[in-house]
Scaffold this motif. Sequence first.
Motif, short mmCIF file in Angstrom:
data_model
loop_
_atom_site.label_atom_id
_atom_site.label_comp_id
_atom_site.label_asym_id
_atom_site.label_seq_id
_atom_site.Cartn_x
_atom_site.Cartn_y
_atom_site.Cartn_z
N SER A 75 9.05 10.41 5.88
CA SER A 75 8.85 8.87 5.80
C SER A 75 7.66 8.40 4.96
O SER A 75 6.61 9.42 4.96
CB SER A 75 9.00 8.19 7.16
OG SER A 75 7.77 8.59 8.00
N ALA A 76 7.66 7.01 4.54
CA ALA A 76 6.37 6.80 3.87
C ALA A 76 5.37 6.71 4.78
O ALA A 76 4.05 7.16 4.31
CB ALA A 76 6.83 5.38 3.13
N ASN A 77 5.26 6.29 5.86
CA ASN A 77 4.45 6.00 6.90
C ASN A 77 3.88 7.25 7.22
O ASN A 77 2.68 7.53 7.45
CB ASN A 77 4.78 5.44 8.19
CG ASN A 77 4.84 3.77 8.12
OD1 ASN A 77 3.98 2.89 7.46
ND2 ASN A 77 5.94 3.14 8.41
N GLY A 78 4.63 8.36 7.50
CA GLY A 78 4.29 9.62 7.66
C GLY A 78 3.63 10.28 6.80
O GLY A 78 2.63 11.09 7.09
N SER A 79 4.11 10.26 5.40
CA SER A 79 3.39 11.15 4.55
C SER A 79 1.95 10.47 4.37
O SER A 79 1.01 11.12 4.01
CB SER A 79 4.14 10.94 3.17
OG SER A 79 4.35 9.61 2.81
N LEU A 80 1.79 8.94 4.26
CA LEU A 80 0.49 8.45 4.29
C LEU A 80 -0.25 9.05 5.30
O LEU A 80 -1.77 9.10 5.02
CB LEU A 80 0.55 6.96 4.35
CG LEU A 80 -0.71 6.03 3.99
CD1 LEU A 80 -1.04 6.38 2.55
CD2 LEU A 80 -0.17 4.67 4.26
N ALA A 81 0.23 9.29 6.55
CA ALA A 81 -0.76 9.83 7.60
C ALA A 81 -1.40 11.11 6.93
O ALA A 81 -2.32 11.35 7.42
CB ALA A 81 -0.12 10.10 8.90
N ALA A 82 -0.58 11.85 6.77
CA ALA A 82 -0.81 13.11 6.14
C ALA A 82 -1.93 13.17 5.07
O ALA A 82 -2.84 14.01 5.08
CB ALA A 82 0.55 14.34 5.57
N ILE A 83 -1.47 12.08 3.98
CA ILE A 83 -2.56 12.21 2.83
C ILE A 83 -3.99 11.71 3.48
O ILE A 83 -4.90 12.13 2.98
CB ILE A 83 -1.82 11.11 1.89
CG1 ILE A 83 -0.71 11.62 1.32
CG2 ILE A 83 -3.04 10.61 0.85
CD1 ILE A 83 0.27 10.76 0.33
N ARG A 84 -4.02 10.73 4.31
CA ARG A 84 -5.13 10.30 5.00
C ARG A 84 -5.86 11.27 5.75
O ARG A 84 -7.01 11.38 5.77
CB ARG A 84 -4.95 9.08 5.83
CG ARG A 84 -4.77 7.90 4.94
CD ARG A 84 -4.16 6.75 6.00
NE ARG A 84 -4.05 5.52 5.26
CZ ARG A 84 -3.32 4.47 5.75
NH1 ARG A 84 -2.93 4.37 6.99
NH2 ARG A 84 -3.32 3.16 4.97
#
Length: 221
Positions: A167-176
């Motif tokens: 998901s977009a939200n999940g991938s953003l968490a990893a990137i952050r």
Amino acid sequence: MIKAIIFDFDGLIFDTETCELKSFEELYAKYGVTFPKEEWLKIIGTISTYDPYASLMAAVPHLNMNDLMAERESFFEKIVEGESVREGVKEYIERGKELGLKVAIASSSSRRWIEKYLGVIGLDISLFDVICTSDDVKNVKPDPELYEKVLSHFGIKPDEAIVFEDSANGSLAAIRANIPCVIVPNEVTKGLIFDERVVLRLNSKKDMELDRVIEFISSLK
């Protein structure tokens, strides 16, 4: 050197997201209302104030919240019957173990939910060195806290892990959290817009063996 692989759960290990979407669509259809799919897609991978039950009750005022929740859960349980782990997941876990990697789950869902559906798809909880859930943090995805907690547990740096998300939200968490993120979208999330900092996109884990994924990400450093 990669020391850990970290998996999201819903939609990535087990495609509960597609099952949930179908269950809400069936619930809305029962009352002659079109499910607001675009609103629902925005909350995948996180916790939101958006309430699909309240939305349906606004359209059909006489409905009861508890009854709707029971109906939707019944639809969901019927849909997940016979469902299994997403393809390639078992192979990644097994290969990760062979390579001596730590294997983790980091999910915005509760531990109770994850344990239940690991059982449904026949994955032993002992396969995972740690499972970090919404029960363990103050902030879920897209906040990086879940992933940072896993890194802390293993005592490793962000570039020593790989995250697999759908998901977009999940991938953003990893990137952050500064962890290299590989996305493997499912039927529901494949149309979402992902952050350009995602390092690799696969349609399925069958597309690329874990060794090749590790080699690819290591080559980026």
